[in-house]
Write a protein that holds these residues in place. Structure first.
Motif, PDB file in Angstrom:
ATOM      1  N   ILE A  60     -12.516   1.760 -97.660  1.00 53.42           N
ATOM      2  CA  ILE A  60     -12.578   2.369 -98.978  1.00 53.42           C
ATOM      3  C   ILE A  60     -13.920   2.015 -99.613  1.00 53.42           C
ATOM      4  N   ARG A  61     -14.546   2.985-100.315  1.00 52.65           N
ATOM      5  CA  ARG A  61     -15.772   2.685-101.054  1.00 52.65           C
ATOM      6  C   ARG A  61     -15.515   2.848-102.545  1.00 52.65           C
ATOM      7  N   LEU A  62     -15.835   1.805-103.295  1.00 55.02           N
ATOM      8  CA  LEU A  62     -15.617   1.792-104.737  1.00 55.02           C
ATOM      9  C   LEU A  62     -16.946   1.653-105.464  1.00 55.02           C
ATOM     10  N   SER A  63     -17.232   2.622-106.330  1.00 52.62           N
ATOM     11  CA  SER A  63     -18.367   2.512-107.238  1.00 52.62           C
ATOM     12  C   SER A  63     -17.826   1.955-108.544  1.00 52.62           C
ATOM     13  N   ILE A 111     -18.862  -1.579-103.851  1.00 53.78           N
ATOM     14  CA  ILE A 111     -18.031  -2.456-103.023  1.00 53.78           C
ATOM     15  C   ILE A 111     -17.347  -1.587-101.977  1.00 53.78           C
ATOM     16  N   SER A 112     -17.328  -2.047-100.744  1.00 58.47           N
ATOM     17  CA  SER A 112     -16.477  -1.427 -99.738  1.00 58.47           C
ATOM     18  C   SER A 112     -15.466  -2.466 -99.277  1.00 58.47           C
ATOM     19  N   VAL A 147      -5.665  -6.560 -98.627  1.00 64.13           N
ATOM     20  CA  VAL A 147      -7.091  -6.348 -98.333  1.00 64.13           C
ATOM     21  C   VAL A 147      -7.502  -7.249 -97.174  1.00 64.13           C
ATOM     22  N   SER A 148      -7.960  -6.636 -96.105  1.00 59.30           N
ATOM     23  CA  SER A 148      -8.325  -7.419 -94.917  1.00 59.30           C
ATOM     24  C   SER A 148      -9.791  -7.843 -94.919  1.00 59.30           C
ATOM     25  N   SER A 149     -10.675  -7.032 -95.524  1.00 57.80           N
ATOM     26  CA  SER A 149     -12.104  -7.361 -95.559  1.00 57.80           C
ATOM     27  C   SER A 149     -12.735  -6.770 -96.808  1.00 57.80           C
ATOM     28  N   VAL A 150     -13.712  -7.483 -97.359  1.00 55.66           N
ATOM     29  CA  VAL A 150     -14.474  -6.994 -98.506  1.00 55.66           C
ATOM     30  C   VAL A 150     -15.955  -7.095 -98.171  1.00 55.66           C
ATOM     31  N   TYR A 151     -16.701  -6.030 -98.442  1.00 56.64           N
ATOM     32  CA  TYR A 151     -18.122  -5.988 -98.127  1.00 56.64           C
ATOM     33  C   TYR A 151     -18.914  -5.778 -99.415  1.00 56.64           C
ATOM     34  N   TYR A 152     -19.607  -6.826 -99.827  1.00 55.57           N
ATOM     35  CA  TYR A 152     -20.414  -6.768-101.050  1.00 55.57           C
ATOM     36  C   TYR A 152     -21.617  -7.684-100.872  1.00 55.57           C
ATOM     37  N   PRO A 153     -22.840  -7.153-100.954  1.00 54.79           N
ATOM     38  CA  PRO A 153     -24.039  -7.965-100.672  1.00 54.79           C
ATOM     39  C   PRO A 153     -24.175  -9.200-101.540  1.00 54.79           C
ATOM     40  N   GLY A 154     -23.626  -9.169-102.757  1.00 59.53           N
ATOM     41  CA  GLY A 154     -23.738 -10.316-103.647  1.00 59.53           C
ATOM     42  C   GLY A 154     -22.731 -11.411-103.384  1.00 59.53           C
TER      43      GLY A 154
END
Length: 400
Positions: free
Chosen positions: A371-374, A311-312, A283-290
């Motif tokens: 990737i987008r994960l719900s 999460i993306s 995983v190179s990057s994780v995007y999560y507002p929290g």
């Protein structure tokens, strides 16, 4: 002493409905009817003229639908709500209702693929142009506003990059120009974020997602001031006809009752998964507002209660690696949509945002490795175990 206002958790169960009005029925009755009868010809005339309250035809109003509209208006802090047959019916109703030929729309840089498609169609057919903006500063927004700008349309968190827009800043600038601000609040829900209380004018939802929460209904919601909602109800909704069925409204009323409980679990699970994704070598990057390391974390703290259930993340490689990862998953479902009890995962570049031209997708930050994960309501350990084994299988195939 004034009557104390009920808390959010109480409003999602009781708001907009009084059992005394419906023969004591605890659950909102399902008015599965297309039309309503009149006591007299004069009553029919008065109802069509708007001089007497009452129902006429379910495209124009229905008691079950009205209960949903009243409840979501209370939850968002708006004066009135309007229910639609899909999220895109709500989007199209408000954008068509607030624009005319040759107008201009200022839109957040990232936007749902079908919303992008609608904006493109409006430009092709009616020369309604759209400017996409990061909306990072007041100056940037002011520089893009034109005399013909009819509305500002914002997604936050943005689908699927999870970027955030400072709604207070956008609303402040918009007020200087008397331009309405529309916010797609689907990802956050009114439990985590209330744009109307921040100063925005209209809020919409794909109620298919967290509002329904069970993957068994397609619907949309729009909330705002009474006069704007009434105008849209009597024009774009009535005449285009993107209405919700009474049964779907009933399903949303049922789903809403557990929204706070579900959102707390979605958020808690997402936080645990994010921590572990960030430590995986693939995983190179994780995007999560929290996430405290998210570039918009300070905005999240200002206008959201928690980081949400989406999460993306990007994996090393491109489309081939992303699709291989998805194919190695066991119980996490490969599907678009979000907000269901089940964890759902998808590849935006080839699925939800495939309609967006590649060069524009890249400017939006939607890469082939994204990737987008719900995150669902399952045990977080099981969600992570499935992600972990799929990531490891891709890693092993790359090193062989």
């Amino acid at each position: 002493m004034g009557k104390k206002e009920h808390g959010f958790e109480t409003k999602v169960i009781h708001g907009g409905y009084d059992s005394k009005d419906f023969l004591g029925s605890l659950t909102t009755p399902l008015f599965q009817t297309s039309t309503f009868t009149f006591d007299s010809a004069e009553q029919g005339e008065n109802r069509f003229a708007g001089t007497e309250d009452g129902y006429v035809y379910s495209r124009l109003g229905n008691p079950t639908v009205r209960a949903l509209e009243d409840r979501i208006a209370q939850l968002e802090g708006g004066e009135a709500g309007l229910a639609f047959g899909s999220g895109m019916a709500a989007v199209s109703a408000v954008l068509i209702g607030l624009t005319k030929a040759n107008d201009h729309i200022l839109c957040s840089r990232g936007v749902y693929g079908c919303t992008f498609g609608l904006l493109s169609m409006m430009e092709d057919k009616y020369n309604i142009t759209t400017s996409f903006s990061t909306m990072n500063t007041e100056e940037e927004i002011r520089n893009l506003i034109r005399p013909e700008t009819s509305c500002i349309y914002v997604e936050t968190p943005i689908n699927p990059t999870m970027e955030l827009i400072d709604l207070e800043m956008v609303a402040k600038v918009a007020k200087d120009y008397d331009i309405p601000v529309i916010v797609d609040n689907t990802f956050a829900t009114p439990y985590l974020q209330k744009p109307l209380e921040i100063g925005c004018d209209l809020v919409l939802h794909s109620a298919t997602k967290y509002i329904g929460g069970h993957g068994d209904v397609v619907a949309g919601l729009l909330i705002g001031k009474q006069d704007i909602i009434q105008q849209l109800a009597m024009t774009t909704q009535k005449d285009i006809g993107g209405i919700i069925s009474p049964f779907d409204a009933w399903l949303l009323l049922r789903g809403l009752k557990t929204l706070p409980v579900r959102m707390d679990r979605h958020c808690a699970n997402a936080e645990k998964v994010v921590t572990r994704l960030k430590d995986h070598a693939l995983v190179s990057s994780v995007y999560y507002p929290g996430d405290a390391q998210h570039e918009d974390y300070e905005i999240m703290k200002k206008q959201m209660k928690q980081g949400g259930g989406l999460i993306s993340f990007e994996i090393k490689g491109g489309k081939e690696e992303a699709q291989a990862f998805l194919n190695h998953l066991s119980f996490i479902k490969k599907a678009v949509s979000l907000g269901d009890a089940e964890s759902l995962i998808q590849h935006p570049a080839t699925m939800t945002h495939s309609v967006v031209p590649e060069e524009i997708r890249e400017k939006m930050g939607i890469t082939n490795s994204l990737i987008r994960l719900s995150v669902g309501l399952e045990a977080w350990e099981d969600i992570w175990e499935d992600l972990y084994q799929a990531l490891n299988q891709v890693t092993q195939s790359k090193t062989i």
